[in-house]
Design a protein around this motif. Sequence first.
Motif, mmCIF file in Angstrom:
data_model
loop_
_atom_site.group_PDB
_atom_site.id
_atom_site.type_symbol
_atom_site.label_atom_id
_atom_site.label_comp_id
_atom_site.label_asym_id
_atom_site.label_seq_id
_atom_site.Cartn_x
_atom_site.Cartn_y
_atom_site.Cartn_z
ATOM 1 N N PHE A 20 0.842 -1.210 0.000
ATOM 2 C CA PHE A 20 0.000 0.000 0.000
ATOM 3 C C PHE A 20 0.874 1.255 0.000
ATOM 4 O O PHE A 20 0.688 2.168 -0.815
ATOM 5 N N LEU A 21 1.840 1.292 0.911
ATOM 6 C CA LEU A 21 2.704 2.467 1.025
ATOM 7 C C LEU A 21 3.589 2.627 -0.203
ATOM 8 O O LEU A 21 3.853 3.742 -0.650
ATOM 9 N N GLU A 22 4.052 1.492 -0.743
ATOM 10 C CA GLU A 22 4.908 1.531 -1.924
ATOM 11 C C GLU A 22 4.180 2.203 -3.089
ATOM 12 O O GLU A 22 4.735 3.074 -3.767
ATOM 13 N N TYR A 23 2.927 1.833 -3.302
ATOM 14 C CA TYR A 23 2.183 2.396 -4.429
ATOM 15 C C TYR A 23 1.624 3.773 -4.113
ATOM 16 O O TYR A 23 1.408 4.578 -5.018
ATOM 17 N N PHE A 24 1.418 4.066 -2.856
ATOM 18 C CA PHE A 24 1.061 5.432 -2.469
ATOM 19 C C PHE A 24 2.215 6.368 -2.815
ATOM 20 O O PHE A 24 2.022 7.406 -3.457
ATOM 21 N N ASP A 25 3.423 5.997 -2.410
ATOM 22 C CA ASP A 25 4.595 6.824 -2.689
ATOM 23 C C ASP A 25 4.872 6.917 -4.187
ATOM 24 O O ASP A 25 5.247 7.970 -4.698
ATOM 25 N N LEU A 26 4.703 5.794 -4.901
ATOM 26 C CA LEU A 26 4.975 5.774 -6.340
ATOM 27 C C LEU A 26 4.018 6.674 -7.114
ATOM 28 O O LEU A 26 4.428 7.461 -7.968
ATOM 29 N N MET A 27 2.721 6.566 -6.815
ATOM 30 C CA MET A 27 1.707 7.286 -7.584
ATOM 31 C C MET A 27 1.504 8.716 -7.104
ATOM 32 O O MET A 27 0.860 9.513 -7.779
ATOM 33 N N LEU A 28 2.045 9.053 -5.942
ATOM 34 C CA LEU A 28 1.878 10.403 -5.410
ATOM 35 C C LEU A 28 2.438 11.434 -6.379
ATOM 36 O O LEU A 28 1.797 12.444 -6.679
ATOM 37 N N TYR A 29 3.644 11.187 -6.888
ATOM 38 C CA TYR A 29 4.239 12.128 -7.831
ATOM 39 C C TYR A 29 3.474 12.124 -9.150
ATOM 40 O O TYR A 29 3.275 13.183 -9.758
ATOM 41 N N VAL A 30 3.030 10.946 -9.599
ATOM 42 C CA VAL A 30 2.321 10.858 -10.881
ATOM 43 C C VAL A 30 1.104 11.767 -10.893
ATOM 44 O O VAL A 30 0.866 12.521 -11.849
ATOM 45 N N HIS A 31 0.323 11.711 -9.810
ATOM 46 C CA HIS A 31 -0.924 12.484 -9.780
ATOM 47 C C HIS A 31 -0.709 13.944 -9.384
ATOM 48 O O HIS A 31 -1.636 14.744 -9.490
ATOM 49 N N MET A 32 0.490 14.282 -8.912
ATOM 50 C CA MET A 32 0.789 15.681 -8.607
ATOM 51 C C MET A 32 1.822 16.257 -9.574
ATOM 52 O O MET A 32 2.402 17.301 -9.313
ATOM 53 N N VAL A 171 -3.985 18.693 -2.241
ATOM 54 C CA VAL A 171 -2.930 19.652 -2.574
ATOM 55 C C VAL A 171 -3.408 20.676 -3.588
ATOM 56 O O VAL A 171 -3.205 21.882 -3.424
ATOM 57 N N THR A 172 -4.068 20.206 -4.652
ATOM 58 C CA THR A 172 -4.468 21.107 -5.738
ATOM 59 C C THR A 172 -5.703 21.934 -5.401
ATOM 60 O O THR A 172 -5.853 23.046 -5.895
ATOM 61 N N SER A 173 -6.576 21.404 -4.566
ATOM 62 C CA SER A 173 -7.846 22.096 -4.299
ATOM 63 C C SER A 173 -7.851 22.876 -2.985
ATOM 64 O O SER A 173 -8.527 23.891 -2.866
ATOM 65 N N TYR A 174 -7.097 22.398 -1.979
ATOM 66 C CA TYR A 174 -7.180 23.002 -0.654
ATOM 67 C C TYR A 174 -5.841 23.464 -0.095
ATOM 68 O O TYR A 174 -5.743 23.834 1.079
ATOM 69 N N GLY A 175 -4.805 23.450 -0.913
ATOM 70 C CA GLY A 175 -3.529 24.000 -0.480
ATOM 71 C C GLY A 175 -2.782 23.159 0.527
ATOM 72 O O GLY A 175 -1.922 23.663 1.255
ATOM 73 N N PHE A 176 -3.049 21.858 0.593
ATOM 74 C CA PHE A 176 -2.337 20.962 1.492
ATOM 75 C C PHE A 176 -0.862 20.921 1.097
ATOM 76 O O PHE A 176 -0.524 20.903 -0.076
ATOM 77 N N ASN A 177 0.042 20.931 2.090
ATOM 78 C CA ASN A 177 1.478 20.949 1.824
ATOM 79 C C ASN A 177 1.924 19.631 1.201
ATOM 80 O O ASN A 177 1.877 18.574 1.838
ATOM 81 N N TRP A 178 2.392 19.681 -0.051
ATOM 82 C CA TRP A 178 2.764 18.452 -0.749
ATOM 83 C C TRP A 178 3.961 17.770 -0.105
ATOM 84 O O TRP A 178 4.069 16.537 -0.124
ATOM 85 N N ARG A 179 4.868 18.553 0.491
ATOM 86 C CA ARG A 179 6.041 17.954 1.130
ATOM 87 C C ARG A 179 5.635 17.086 2.320
ATOM 88 O O ARG A 179 6.247 16.045 2.585
ATOM 89 N N MET A 180 4.599 17.504 3.019
ATOM 90 C CA MET A 180 4.126 16.722 4.158
ATOM 91 C C MET A 180 3.647 15.344 3.718
ATOM 92 O O MET A 180 3.852 14.343 4.419
#
Length: 380
Positions: A20-32, A171-180
């Motif tokens: 779960f974490l592996e694909y969360f981390d992998l796809m996080l950049y793809v969708h952002m 991140v895109t809609s509510y300004g959540f910090n992407w680095r976090m």
Amino acid sequence: MASLTRQQKEAVGLLQIGTFLEYFDLMLYVHMAVLLNELFFPKTDSYTESLIASATLCSTYVFRPFGALLFGYIGDTIGRKKAIIITTSMMSLSCLVIANLPTYAQIGITATLVVTICRTAQGLSSMGEVIGAEVYVSEITKPSAGYSAVAFISVSCAAGAMAAVGIAALVTSYGFNWRMAFWIGACIAVIASVARTRLRETPEFVDMKRKEKRLMEERAARNPEQSTKQLNRAAKTEQPKAPITTLVNCFFINCGWPLSFYVIYIYFNPILKKTFGYSPEDIIFHNFILTIIQVLTFVMWSVLTRHVYPLKLLKIKGFVSLALMAAIPLFLVVCKSGMQLILFQALILTFTLHNFPAEYIFLKRLPVYTRFTSAGLIYA
């Protein structure tokens, strides 16, 4: 998974969390990528920016065959356990680097190079992660409990991708910090890596290495003049080979998923934007709904393996998937709203043709000696 022992359930749980974490981390950049590419790449004309965005995405996947060879060697030679611990550690390190990486405006082209290297490392580690988890679970379980246990690894992958799209929407809609988001993924991945050290090596791998050692001892007794390297090479030649028909069938069945992924998440996006007036934020939310549907359908198929033989389910998915793909041109003519489009995409997601949920059966048809490498190369 009621028929699994406590130790098996613990192992499956640790692997599912890690995947779960592996694909969360992998796809996080793809969708952002629409946001992060602006931060880490030089500003230029729209055509060059498109090439840069494509190169960033491709760098994650183009090196996967090398990842299959690397982690296949580790998994088939050193052990399944060590391979999956290394993959999680690589992913957490890459996320930590991206989370703390200065932008292009701060350090110039160095930021571009570092983020591309990190994306490549993430692609390599994801390659070993999902295959390693499936191989490990297949080797510690028996039919029919193993059918659903291995299938739920794919559920974890889908859930990780869903969480990544959800964070991208924040991140895109509510300004959540992407680095976090990258910090959270990296920290939990470190915890998962440490937790996986509690896993034991699979019985099938241990038995295979024991037989290999005994075979080398027998050959050494017959040919005392041969070196250890020569004995090892000779022992490998006597190991069973993967059936060519099985490898070819697995390859073509697996080709269904990348085709479906492209159609669902990439091909229809310009239609949403140009025909129905969707903004980038609307498209991300639209894709988030699709990932929720994907998780739910994956759970459905995984549960069905407890009652229906997985290859029968695969045949149903195959026939329906081919029909849906053939119907795309006709659907585009009659489609009048984004709601109709998402329903059609949901159908494609539900019946996508790939080896899920029959991974257990395909893996068991591959020799233990080359199982990790063979499955990895097919997936890559």
